[in-house]
Design a protein around this motif. Structure first.
Motif, PDB file in Angstrom:
ATOM      1  N   UNK A  80      88.057 156.855   6.046  1.00  0.00           N
ATOM      2  CA  UNK A  80      87.610 157.691   4.937  1.00  0.00           C
ATOM      3  C   UNK A  80      86.886 158.935   5.426  1.00  0.00           C
ATOM      4  N   UNK A  81      86.165 158.818   6.540  1.00  0.00           N
ATOM      5  CA  UNK A  81      85.413 159.965   7.059  1.00  0.00           C
ATOM      6  C   UNK A  81      86.322 161.123   7.462  1.00  0.00           C
ATOM      7  N   UNK A  82      87.552 160.809   7.859  1.00  0.00           N
ATOM      8  CA  UNK A  82      88.453 161.885   8.255  1.00  0.00           C
ATOM      9  C   UNK A  82      88.751 162.825   7.095  1.00  0.00           C
ATOM     10  N   UNK A  83      88.588 162.348   5.866  1.00  0.00           N
ATOM     11  CA  UNK A  83      88.849 163.189   4.695  1.00  0.00           C
ATOM     12  C   UNK A  83      87.675 164.102   4.348  1.00  0.00           C
ATOM     13  N   UNK A  84      86.474 163.782   4.882  1.00  0.00           N
ATOM     14  CA  UNK A  84      85.276 164.520   4.449  1.00  0.00           C
ATOM     15  C   UNK A  84      84.413 165.033   5.595  1.00  0.00           C
ATOM     16  N   UNK A  85      84.781 164.736   6.832  1.00  0.00           N
ATOM     17  CA  UNK A  85      83.849 164.987   7.940  1.00  0.00           C
ATOM     18  C   UNK A  85      83.489 166.458   8.107  1.00  0.00           C
TER      19      UNK A  85
END
Length: 274
Positions: A80-85
């Motif tokens: 999920x972090x790859x979408x918002x990092x």
């Protein structure tokens, strides 16, 4: 942001109705929690809530608390972090137990994401020097509530936290990290108790505080940020020592270590105004 922040405010990741209010608060950093405050069946909702919120909100002062590396949820968190990092200030690694665990965690996460390591167990404490030296970490924080549970310490007493707190503070300094972040005070109703805990933590050497309610932010800032009196004193010291490093101010001897202390106070105060 994570290195210089003084106040951190938690908000449960499955309570998206609280995100905007938390972001409007006086917290330096808002931590959207995917871990302790979210039950297993709501973990995915917490991730999706965060992703959706960040499509329409400024995330520069938002961090995410991840689930422990040892559990299944960590891999879903990492994905999920790859979408918002690129939109957030960073992430908190929970239940950090060793340098190897930090390094393994980093391999699954977006590169260059600022990370705070949370020291929450006796196992972590005995390796805190090596953990703090892991360069992916920009700071460490004390997960005092889990630590108290691990060692069966009374939650309302601070004496059992003196040794672990001192270890974190010394490890941070030796590793060249900013002063660590003090843990949360779970008693929301008694602000006098919160103020006493915050002063205790600041006197030990912590330079920031985890908060669980907006009412804790103002007293936390007052406890951990340089006061007007400290700033005035620091300016007086630097002015008085322009020509000599050995002077007397108000009956106290001033020399190089005190001058260094004054410079650090003003540096922290300057950071607060940026």
């Amino acid at each position: 942001m994570l290195e210089t922040a003084t106040t951190f405010l938690f908000v449960p990741g499955d309570r998206e109705d609280r995100f905007e209010k938390a972001l409007r608060s006086d917290a330096d950093v808002v931590i959207i929690d995917w871990e302790a405050s979210v039950i297993t069946s709501r973990k995915e909702a917490a991730r999706q809530n965060t992703i959706s919120f960040l499509k329409q909100a400024d995330g520069r002062k938002i961090a995410v608390r991840l689930n422990p590396y040892s559990g299944r949820d960590f891999l879903d968190d990492a994905a999920a972090l790859w979408a918002i990092h690129r939109s957030i200030a960073g992430a908190f690694l929970t239940m950090v137990s060793s340098p190897d665990q930090v390094n393994c965690s980093v391999k699954a996460l977006p590169p260059s994401l600022p990370l705070v390591g949370m020291i929450e167990t006796a196992q972590a404490l005995i390796q805190v020097d090596d953990i703090a030296a892991c360069r992916p970490l920009c700071r460490i924080a004390f997960g005092n509530m889990d630590f108290q549970t691990d060692l069966e310490l009374p939650p309302e007493e601070n004496v059992g936290l003196i040794y672990p707190s001192s270890r974190l503070i010394i490890a941070s300094r030796a590793a060249g990290l900013p002063g660590p972040i003090a843990g949360a005070t779970e008693n929301i109703a008694d602000l006098d108790h919160f103020v006493a805990s915050a002063r205790f933590e600041r006197n030990l050497g912590f330079l920031a505080k985890l908060c669980v309610h907006p009412s804790q932010l103002a007293p936390a800032r007052q406890a951990f940020a340089p006061s007007e009196q400290e700033i005035a004193w620091a300016k007086q010291v630097l002015e008085a020592t322009c020509d000599s490093h050995a002077v007397m101010i108000d009956g106290r001897m001033i020399d190089r270590p005190v001058i260094d202390r004054a410079q650090k106070i003003l540096a922290r105060a300057q950071t607060r105004t940026k």
